[in-house]
Write an enzyme that holds these catalytic residues in place. Sequence first.
Site, PDB file in Angstrom:
ATOM      1  CE  LYS A 165      -1.528   3.308   1.939  1.00 47.30           C
ATOM      2  NZ  LYS A 165      -1.264   4.651   1.601  1.00 47.30           N
TER       3      LYS A 165
ATOM      4  CD  GLU B 206      13.472   4.096   9.026  1.00 44.07           C
ATOM      5  OE1 GLU B 206      13.505   3.244   7.978  1.00 44.07           O
ATOM      6  OE2 GLU B 206      13.535   5.213   9.370  1.00 44.07           O
TER       7      GLU B 206
ATOM      8  CB  CYS C  62      12.703   8.430   8.845  1.00 42.38           C
ATOM      9  SG  CYS C  62      13.557   7.499   7.635  1.00 42.38           S
TER      10      CYS C  62
ATOM     11  CD  GLU D  78      10.062  12.756  11.824  1.00 44.92           C
ATOM     12  OE1 GLU D  78       8.774  12.148  12.006  1.00 44.92           O
ATOM     13  OE2 GLU D  78      10.905  12.348  11.377  1.00 44.92           O
TER      14      GLU D  78
HETATM   15  O1  6UN Z   1      18.188   3.228   3.033  1.00 44.77           O
HETATM   16  C1  6UN Z   1      17.605   2.767   2.934  1.00 44.77           C
HETATM   17  O2  6UN Z   1      17.961   1.781   3.535  1.00 44.77           O
HETATM   18  C2  6UN Z   1      16.759   3.469   4.340  1.00 44.77           C
HETATM   19  O3  6UN Z   1      15.716   2.760   4.613  1.00 44.77           O
HETATM   20  C3  6UN Z   1      16.720   4.608   4.080  1.00 44.77           C
HETATM   21  C4  6UN Z   1      15.276   5.382   5.315  1.00 44.77           C
HETATM   22  C5  6UN Z   1      15.440   6.777   5.063  1.00 44.77           C
HETATM   23  C6  6UN Z   1      13.676   6.971   5.194  1.00 44.77           C
HETATM   24  O4  6UN Z   1      13.600   8.582   5.769  1.00 44.77           O
END
Ligand code: 6UN
Length: 502
Positions: free
Chosen positions: A194, A270, A304, A406
Amino acid sequence: MTASASTLEAPAATQIAADRDCRNFIAGQWVETGRLFENRNPIDNSLVGQVHEAGRAEVDAAVTAARKALRGPWGKLTLDERCALLHKVADEMMRRHADFVAAELADTGMPLAFASNVNVPRGAANFKVFADLFRNVPTEAFAQDVHHGGKAINYSLRSPRGVIAVVCPWNLPLLLMTWKVGPALACGNTVVVKPSEETPSTATLLGEVMRDVGVPEGVYNVVHGFGPDSAGAFLTEHPGVDGITFTGETGTGEAIMRAAAKGVRPVSFELGGKNPGIVFADADLDAAIEGITRSTFQNTGQVCLGTERVYVERPIFDAFVARLKASAEALVMGPPDRTGVTMGPLISQEHRRKVLGYYEKAKAEGATIVTGGGVPAMGDALDEGSWVEPTIWTGLPDSSAMLREEVFGPCCHIAPFDTIDEVIGRSNATAYGLAATVWTQNLSTAHRMGAELEVGICWINSWFLRDLRTAFGGAKQSGIGREGGVHSLEFYTELKNVCIKL
Ligand SMILES: O=C(O)C(=O)/C=C/C=C/O
């Protein structure tokens, strides 16, 4: 970044806003629903295309197709055959590199070089890296001396978890979606994706690739829509889903966790962050300025792992602020196809309202505005886009909302510190714990910061430097679990122990 925008063939802005309708991809078929929502390009708010919103029926069909595929040709492939197919997916993505770049730019307006050199290649790499890794990962075995005599042997076996719901964000759409789909498929699962309603295009395009390279129908499914009362909720609540992986805001993570509780489904999250960037007086200042500029402003601050709190050791504070200000003011905002562009718009008008709300809150709280704080005058059709100025504040207390919540925009607050104990305490004084970037040339300082910062990822003299074999995820309210390397196995497989009395 290896190439400036001028050296890459950029789809012109008008080509980007092509008629790009997005349909659901279920059991290898394109599914229209007639319940349409608009996809708009944040560069100038032009219409990219219409998106077919999936309802309960489409989500159920996708989960059913994924379940069926587990027991069909996909489930019968050998590990080598499965991994070879994932290599074909990656190769076809790179053959269609320009199409994926155009799709990503249409949805996000990100600078061409970032899409072309980072997001799309990483999108393909996420299939190859996990396919190659999982071909060579051992399982464990133990030879046992049984206490009442005799022997036994214990060995472990891994099997796919089943149907995985992949709920992915709009900031790095292709990269973050394949960061989950890659290992999920490499482990033999099937997926229902999704994508964010803001960025439907690359997940849809990947459906074409899956079909064209021969991935069996039902292995990769895409349902479009929103969260509550839409595809996101229908998918995470669906009893046929065996696990849910999500990247996005912590609040949404809490809602998904509530949905996952019914039927006790595992989650891999995450989530949000309020990441510190910490610069010691002994840092290589040029490197630290380049690193903090990137960690604050890359992708318009919509990463993030990005920095929103900068702490600089007092002896170099004034010089650092001046140089970071100059870096921010040197950023070139514009559409992806304009040479030299280094910063695009925010993802949407809605997100811009949120970020500008924080810009106003900072003023209201008495922040000193070092640079930015408003909306740039682009002077043409771009003024309809979701542009904000790169912004730096100082002078606010750590208790301020700007230092705790954030923002997810091109902005940071910068403050001085005097001791390592102080900066560790201030950096950790947040509900989040995703990432940190630390700049120092003192080895013991580096190792102490790595050990004592309460984060999932700590970069020293670097940022967003990624080795896909490493554990990746957040501590505290920044996530649950780790993905990356063999760590992805823990979520995407079930591990069984078999004990045989000899
Ligand atoms: O670099 C990565 O594998 C990853 O998961 C980056 C995440 C960034 C989030 O905004």
